[in-house]
Design a protein around this motif. Structure first.
Motif, PDB file in Angstrom:
ATOM      1  N   SER A  34       0.831  -1.073  -0.076  1.00 37.40           N
ATOM      2  CA  SER A  34      -0.171  -0.104   0.031  1.00 37.40           C
ATOM      3  C   SER A  34       0.704   1.300  -0.079  1.00 37.40           C
ATOM      4  N   ASN A  35       2.014   1.203   0.631  1.00 36.34           N
ATOM      5  CA  ASN A  35       2.722   2.580   0.669  1.00 36.34           C
ATOM      6  C   ASN A  35       3.953   2.530  -0.019  1.00 36.34           C
ATOM      7  N   VAL A  36       4.121   1.672  -1.076  1.00 35.21           N
ATOM      8  CA  VAL A  36       5.217   1.537  -1.764  1.00 35.21           C
ATOM      9  C   VAL A  36       5.381   2.753  -2.977  1.00 35.21           C
ATOM     10  N   GLY A  37       4.423   3.391  -3.208  1.00 36.20           N
ATOM     11  CA  GLY A  37       4.600   4.319  -4.290  1.00 36.20           C
ATOM     12  C   GLY A  37       4.235   3.893  -5.510  1.00 36.20           C
ATOM     13  N   LYS A  38       3.064   2.956  -5.464  1.00 34.27           N
ATOM     14  CA  LYS A  38       2.612   2.402  -6.776  1.00 34.27           C
ATOM     15  C   LYS A  38       2.159   3.307  -7.737  1.00 34.27           C
ATOM     16  N   SER A  39       1.122   4.127  -7.187  1.00 33.91           N
ATOM     17  CA  SER A  39       0.456   5.368  -8.050  1.00 33.91           C
ATOM     18  C   SER A  39       1.615   6.281  -8.675  1.00 33.91           C
ATOM     19  N   SER A  40       2.387   6.600  -7.839  1.00 37.38           N
ATOM     20  CA  SER A  40       3.720   7.516  -7.963  1.00 37.38           C
ATOM     21  C   SER A  40       4.457   6.886  -9.356  1.00 37.38           C
ATOM     22  N   VAL A  41       4.800   5.578  -9.216  1.00 36.80           N
ATOM     23  CA  VAL A  41       5.510   5.060 -10.401  1.00 36.80           C
ATOM     24  C   VAL A  41       4.701   5.304 -11.747  1.00 36.80           C
ATOM     25  N   ILE A  42       3.386   4.799 -11.571  1.00 33.77           N
ATOM     26  CA  ILE A  42       2.576   4.869 -12.768  1.00 33.77           C
ATOM     27  C   ILE A  42       2.382   6.430 -13.158  1.00 33.77           C
ATOM     28  N   ASN A  43       2.490   7.194 -12.315  1.00 33.55           N
ATOM     29  CA  ASN A  43       2.384   8.813 -12.780  1.00 33.55           C
ATOM     30  C   ASN A  43       3.609   9.192 -13.417  1.00 33.55           C
ATOM     31  N   ARG A  44       4.804   8.622 -12.740  1.00 34.02           N
ATOM     32  CA  ARG A  44       6.137   8.864 -13.419  1.00 34.02           C
ATOM     33  C   ARG A  44       6.304   8.270 -14.906  1.00 34.02           C
ATOM     34  N   LEU A  45       5.665   6.832 -15.008  1.00 35.71           N
ATOM     35  CA  LEU A  45       5.686   6.327 -16.377  1.00 35.71           C
ATOM     36  C   LEU A  45       5.127   7.347 -17.364  1.00 35.71           C
ATOM     37  N   LEU A  46       3.938   7.489 -16.852  1.00 40.39           N
ATOM     38  CA  LEU A  46       3.097   8.544 -17.834  1.00 40.39           C
ATOM     39  C   LEU A  46       3.622   9.871 -17.998  1.00 40.39           C
ATOM     40  N   ASN A  47       4.388  10.328 -17.191  1.00 40.87           N
ATOM     41  CA  ASN A  47       4.724  11.993 -16.879  1.00 40.87           C
ATOM     42  C   ASN A  47       3.569  12.623 -16.658  1.00 40.87           C
ATOM     43  N   ARG A  48       2.863  12.182 -15.609  1.00 36.38           N
ATOM     44  CA  ARG A  48       1.519  12.874 -15.198  1.00 36.38           C
ATOM     45  C   ARG A  48       1.689  12.869 -13.750  1.00 36.38           C
ATOM     46  N   LYS A  49       1.417  14.183 -13.191  1.00 32.89           N
ATOM     47  CA  LYS A  49       1.302  14.453 -11.795  1.00 32.89           C
ATOM     48  C   LYS A  49       0.516  13.581 -10.941  1.00 32.89           C
ATOM     49  N   ASN A  50      -0.923  13.818 -11.347  1.00 33.78           N
ATOM     50  CA  ASN A  50      -1.873  13.194 -10.054  1.00 33.78           C
ATOM     51  C   ASN A  50      -2.760  12.240 -10.888  1.00 33.78           C
ATOM     52  N   PHE A  51      -2.131  11.379 -12.106  1.00 34.58           N
ATOM     53  CA  PHE A  51      -3.140  10.738 -12.935  1.00 34.58           C
ATOM     54  C   PHE A  51      -3.760   9.507 -12.341  1.00 34.58           C
ATOM     55  N   ALA A  52      -2.898   8.619 -11.949  1.00 32.74           N
ATOM     56  CA  ALA A  52      -3.222   7.563 -10.768  1.00 32.74           C
ATOM     57  C   ALA A  52      -3.231   8.413  -9.559  1.00 32.74           C
ATOM     58  N   ARG A  53      -4.357   7.995  -8.732  1.00 31.38           N
ATOM     59  CA  ARG A  53      -4.586   8.610  -7.383  1.00 31.38           C
ATOM     60  C   ARG A  53      -3.347   8.322  -6.427  1.00 31.38           C
ATOM     61  N   VAL A  54      -2.784   9.450  -5.810  1.00 35.48           N
ATOM     62  CA  VAL A  54      -1.766   9.230  -4.820  1.00 35.48           C
ATOM     63  C   VAL A  54      -2.413   9.591  -3.619  1.00 35.48           C
ATOM     64  N   GLY A  55      -2.594   8.676  -2.688  1.00 36.34           N
ATOM     65  CA  GLY A  55      -3.582   8.908  -1.442  1.00 36.34           C
ATOM     66  C   GLY A  55      -2.558   9.376  -0.415  1.00 36.34           C
ATOM     67  N   SER A  56      -2.932  10.356   0.467  1.00 38.68           N
ATOM     68  CA  SER A  56      -2.174  10.728   1.750  1.00 38.68           C
ATOM     69  C   SER A  56      -2.273   9.500   2.432  1.00 38.68           C
ATOM     70  N   ALA A  57      -3.298   8.635   2.789  1.00 39.32           N
ATOM     71  CA  ALA A  57      -3.140   7.447   3.218  1.00 39.32           C
ATOM     72  C   ALA A  57      -3.072   6.341   2.355  1.00 39.32           C
TER      73      ALA A  57
END
Length: 199
Positions: A34-57
């Motif tokens: 859950s906290n490994v940064g999966k959404s952040s990896v997808i966002n980086r792959l797509l070069n999009r900031k908040n495409f895949a939701r990055v949750g605070s929790a």
């Protein structure tokens, strides 16, 4: 094969197997804690900031999310695992959903397991690696949060990840930083190689 990673759209959140897309497009599936940064990896792959939701929790992805890329493939974001504050009932539901996905994973072109480069993989990471290996589909590991490591720690940590997950040398481990973009080109290269192999 040329893919425009900017041509990305969210397609659906699958809460049950009946929601899974049944077309012929290849699917690249992402799994991780859950906290490994999966959404952040997808966002980086797509070069999009908040495409895949990055949750605070952690634990925000509770369904299987499908993103259509250039109308050529899907990125499939599985629910994060190992988050203690989610009820056992909810964790079991996620487990059944993921199990159903893998039992019907004919379209899976590549499995991507995201782990934390700083830490020894957890028992859940090992279980997930085993699921990918048993699928007999191409599989690689992304070791995220590389920017949090000293250079001198990288090699030893990557060796530890390979050893703990029980991976043979032919399974790539990509050192990655969603923060800095390190590893993005290598990950895209592996995805394209895999897709071209299926074409």
């Amino acid at each position: 094969m040329t893919i425009n990673w900017n041509l990305a759209q969210f397609v659906r959140s699958a809460a049950k197997p009946g929601d899974f897309p049944r077309d012929s497009l290849p699917q690249i599936v992402f799994a991780g804690r859950s906290n490994v940064g999966k959404s952040s990896v997808i966002n980086r792959l797509l070069n999009r900031k908040n495409f895949a939701r990055v949750g605070s929790a952690p634990g925000k992805t509770t369904h299987i999310n499908y993103f259509l890329i250039h109308e050529m493939l899907y990125l499939v974001d599985l629910p994060g695992y190992g988050y203690a504050k989610v009820s056992k009932q909810e964790r079991d539901r996620w487990g059944r959903l993921i199990e159903a996905w893998f039992s019907d994973s004919e379209r899976m072109a590549l499995g991507i397991l995201i782990v934390d480069a700083r830490h020894k993989p957890t028992a859940d990471d090992c279980t997930m690696a085993e699921v990918f290996l048993c699928s007999k589909k191409p599989f690689l590991v992304v070791a995220n949060k590389l920017d949090k490591l000293k250079k001198s720690e990288v090699e030893g940590n990557l060796m530890q990840i390979r050893e703990v997950l029980g991976l043979s040398e032919d399974i790539p481990i990509i050192p990655f930083s969603a923060e800095k973009g390190t590893g993005r080109a290598e990950l895209i290269g592996k995805i394209l190689t895999c897709l071209e192999g299926k074409a």
